[in-house]
Write an enzyme that holds these catalytic residues in place. Structure first.
Site, PDB file in Angstrom:
ATOM      1  N   SER A 199     -73.531  53.356 -31.327  1.00 12.95           N
ATOM      2  CA  SER A 199     -74.731  53.159 -30.499  1.00 12.95           C
ATOM      3  C   SER A 199     -75.443  54.478 -30.203  1.00 12.95           C
ATOM      4  O   SER A 199     -76.628  54.485 -29.873  1.00 12.95           O
ATOM      5  CB  SER A 199     -74.369  52.452 -29.183  1.00 12.95           C
ATOM      6  OG  SER A 199     -73.460  53.233 -28.428  1.00 12.95           O
ATOM      7  N   SER A 259     -65.390  52.264 -23.758  1.00 16.72           N
ATOM      8  CA  SER A 259     -64.978  51.649 -22.479  1.00 16.72           C
ATOM      9  C   SER A 259     -65.487  50.213 -22.385  1.00 16.72           C
ATOM     10  O   SER A 259     -66.376  49.918 -21.590  1.00 16.72           O
ATOM     11  CB  SER A 259     -65.432  52.495 -21.286  1.00 16.72           C
ATOM     12  OG  SER A 259     -66.786  52.859 -21.338  1.00 16.72           O
TER      13      SER A 259
END
Length: 199
Positions: free
Chosen positions: A38, A108
């Site tokens: 990303s 995460s």
């Protein structure tokens, strides 16, 4: 998991506020979260360079780098992912106490783990930055070839393919890396930090 007994917290003579005053800025954790590919590492690295040029005291914790040392004994099971983030949260808290702006770039994937880190810090010390990018675009970028390996079954528990990613519910900042350049994204975060008087 708490195995420590007969220990007492040792107070220090230099306080966090003293370090912040010396550094001339607040300390905080900028927690970059998002799918692999990303742009978390690219963005956080570029942001650190900009903050450094502004004479801000920073440290950058990257997911891959930390797994070469502190977390090299962890895999990618849900339990190991939780422990990975717990350790990073504790390190980040120490760095905030040291007066630094800490940039953490980790997938995460679980909301609960991110919330746990947030809860260990003061209310204004955790800035969640959702690096938003579609799975299709992340897979098209695939800078490390990991999506290809995951599709071929060579990697198990890969986030976005056969392991979940839980989008942040209320991030402080959302960066859309499909539609914003790195330079624009850096300035968006710098503006936030100045507006909220971190720097």
């Amino acid at each position: 998991m708490n195995k420590s007994t007969n220990i007492v917290w040792q107070k220090t003579s230099v306080k966090k506020a003293d370090r912040q005053h010396l550094n001339n800025h607040k300390s905080a954790v900028l927690w970059f979260t998002g799918l692999s590919g990303s742009g978390k590492s690219t963005l956080s690295s570029a942001l650190e360079k900009e903050l450094f040029s502004l004479e801000t005291h920073t440290y950058h914790l990257d997911g891959d780098n930390v797994r070469h040392g502190l977390n090299k004994n962890l895999g990618f099971s849900p339990e190991d992912r939780e422990e990975n983030i717990r350790r990073i949260g504790e390190v980040s808290k120490l760095m905030v106490d040291a007066g630094l702006i800490t940039l953490t770039a980790f997938i995460s994937p679980y909301q609960e783990d991110r919330d746990h880190v947030r809860a260990t810090l003061a209310q204004d010390e955790f800035i969640e930055i959702y690096v938003k990018c579609s799975l299709d675009m992340c897979e098209a970028r695939d800078p490390k070839g990991l999506y290809k390996k995951a599709r071929l079954g060579e990697i198990n528990n890969f986030t976005g393919i056969d392991a979940p990613y839980e989008e942040p519910l209320h991030p402080e900042i959302v960066i859309d890396t499909e539609n914003q350049s790195i330079e624009e994204s850096v300035q968006t975060i710098i503006h936030y930090l100045k507006d909220k008087q971190y720097i």
